[in-house]
Design an enzyme around this catalytic site. Structure first.
Site, mmCIF file in Angstrom:
data_model
loop_
_atom_site.group_PDB
_atom_site.id
_atom_site.type_symbol
_atom_site.label_atom_id
_atom_site.label_comp_id
_atom_site.label_asym_id
_atom_site.label_seq_id
_atom_site.Cartn_x
_atom_site.Cartn_y
_atom_site.Cartn_z
ATOM 1 N N SER A 243 0.950 -1.087 -0.211
ATOM 2 C CA SER A 243 0.098 -0.029 -0.069
ATOM 3 C C SER A 243 0.885 1.239 0.069
ATOM 4 C CB SER A 243 -0.823 -0.054 1.158
ATOM 5 O OG SER A 243 -1.885 -0.996 1.329
HETATM 6 N N1 SAH Z 1 -0.070 -5.393 3.642
HETATM 7 C C1 SAH Z 1 0.680 -5.717 2.634
HETATM 8 C C2 SAH Z 1 -0.169 -5.661 1.214
HETATM 9 C C3 SAH Z 1 -0.880 -6.858 1.011
HETATM 10 S S1 SAH Z 1 -1.837 -6.773 -0.473
HETATM 11 C C4 SAH Z 1 2.055 -5.217 2.283
HETATM 12 O O1 SAH Z 1 2.338 -4.060 3.476
HETATM 13 O O2 SAH Z 1 2.750 -5.680 1.548
HETATM 14 C C5 SAH Z 1 -3.220 -7.826 0.279
HETATM 15 C C6 SAH Z 1 -2.350 -9.184 0.570
HETATM 16 O O3 SAH Z 1 -3.750 -10.096 0.641
HETATM 17 C C7 SAH Z 1 -1.898 -9.951 -0.882
HETATM 18 O O4 SAH Z 1 -0.638 -10.566 -0.489
HETATM 19 C C8 SAH Z 1 -2.835 -11.108 -1.000
HETATM 20 O O5 SAH Z 1 -2.136 -12.414 -1.407
HETATM 21 C C9 SAH Z 1 -3.280 -11.530 0.306
HETATM 22 N N2 SAH Z 1 -4.680 -12.074 0.606
HETATM 23 C C10 SAH Z 1 -5.779 -12.217 -0.519
HETATM 24 N N3 SAH Z 1 -6.806 -12.980 0.064
HETATM 25 C C11 SAH Z 1 -6.390 -13.288 1.137
HETATM 26 C C12 SAH Z 1 -7.131 -14.073 2.246
HETATM 27 N N4 SAH Z 1 -8.116 -14.791 2.145
HETATM 28 N N5 SAH Z 1 -6.377 -14.391 3.354
HETATM 29 C C13 SAH Z 1 -5.163 -13.982 3.541
HETATM 30 N N6 SAH Z 1 -4.481 -13.218 2.567
HETATM 31 C C14 SAH Z 1 -5.065 -12.935 1.543
#
Ligand code: SAH
Length: 228
Positions: free
Chosen positions: A74
Site C-alpha cells: 500500500s
Molecule cells: N500489507 C501488505 C499488502 C498486502 S496486499 C504489504 O504491506 O505489503 C493484500 C494481500 O492479501 C496479498 O498479499 C494477497 O495475496 C493477500 N490475500 C488475498 N486474499 C487473502 C486471504 N483470504 N487471506 C489472507 N491473505 C489474502
C-alpha cells in the site's frame, strides 16, 4: 569484493534514508498523521527492503507498488492512516490479514505486543517471514491460509487489520475481537471501497468511515469468491 559492495551501497542507502525522512514529513505529517509512534516507526523501517531491488528508487514515492503475484504494497499514507486508526499502545494482540511484503506487519510488530499475520499465497508468506526474521522481528506468528475467517484458535484479538478488501464485514472477524477492540478494514466494491474503523463495545458495533480507498481483494470464504 565485500569492500566494493559496501562502497557501492553506502551512497544509495544514504539517499534512501533521506527520501524516507521526506516521505514522513510530506506524505504523513503534512497530511495530518499525528500519532508519534507511527511517525517514528515509519521513519525507521526501511520500506525499500520489502520491495524487489529494481523498485528501490520508487520505495518512498506516494503510491502503491507491485510486490509480485499481482499484489501490491500500500501507499505509505494509507499504511500510516490504518496504523494510526488502530490506536496501538504497545500492549495489543493484533491480527493482520494479508501479509503481502510484510511491511505493514513490521510496523504492527513494533507498535503491538504480539502479531498474528495470515497470507493466502505461500510464496509471499515465505518471503515476508524470511525478511522479517532477518530484520530481527521476534513477536510475529506467520500463517498461510484464508484470513477472512480469522484465526479462531488464537482469538480474541485486541486489534484486527485487513490490508485487502472485502465486499461485506466478515462475521468471523467481528466475533474474534475483544470487547473494546478495533478493526480497520476496506469494505465495498471490487475496485473502490470505504476504509472502515469498526469498534466493538459490549453488543454495539460502531463504524466510522476513514476515507475512500482501492485495495486488492481478499479472496476467501468471507471475502471475494474470485479475483475478477
Ligand atoms: N500489507 C501488505 C499488502 C498486502 S496486499 C504489504 O504491506 O505489503 C493484500 C494481500 O492479501 C496479498 O498479499 C494477497 O495475496 C493477500 N490475500 C488475498 N486474499 C487473502 C486471504 N483470504 N487471506 C489472507 N491473505 C489474502
Amino acid at each position: 569484493m565485500t569492500h566494493n559492495a559496501n562502497f557501492q551501497r553506502l551512497p544509495e542507502e544514504a539517499a534512501l534514508t533521506e527520501q524516507r525522512a521526506k516521505m514522513v514529513d510530506r506524505q504523513l505529517w503534512q497530511r495530518g498523521i499525528r500519532d508519534q509512534r507511527v511517525l517514528d516507526v515509519m521513519s525507521r523501517i526501511p520500506r525499500h527492503l520489502f520491495l524487489p531491488r529494481e523498485l528501490w528508487s520508487l520505495a518512498y514515492c506516494d503510491q502503491p507498488l507491485p510486490i509480485g503475484e499481482g499484489q501490491t504494497i500500500s501507499q505509505p499514507y494509507i499504511v500510516a492512516r490504518m496504523s494510526e486508526a488502530l490506536c496501538l499502545t504497545g500492549a495489543e494482540k493484533t491480527l493482520e490479514i494479508g501479509t503481502g511484503s510484510g511491511y505493514q506487519t513490521a510496523i504492527l510488530a513494533e507498535l503491538s505486543s504480539q502479531v498474528f499475520t495470515i497470507e493466502g499465497l505461500p510464496s509471499l508468506a515465505q518471503n515476508a517471514k524470511r525478511r522479517l526474521t532477518e530484520l530481527g522481528c521476534r513477536n510475529i506468528k506467520f500463517y498461510i491460509g484464508d484470513g477472512t475467517i480469522g484465526r479462531p484458535e488464537e482469538s480474541p484479538f485486541d486489534r484486527i487489520i485487513a490490508t485487502g478488501s472485502v465486499p461485506l464485514l466478515p462475521p468471523s472477524l467481528c466475533r474474534q475481537m475483544v470487547e473494546g477492540g478495533i478493526m480497520v478494514i476496506p469494505v465495498g466494491e471490487r475496485f473502490i471501497q470505504k476504509l472502515l474503523r469498526v469498534s466493538c463495545a459490549g453488543k454495539s458495533v460502531t463504524q466510522q468511515v476513514l476515507c475512500q480507498c482501492s485495495f486488492v481483494p481478499l479472496v476467501g470464504k468471507e471475502g471475494w469468491h474470485d479475483t475478477r
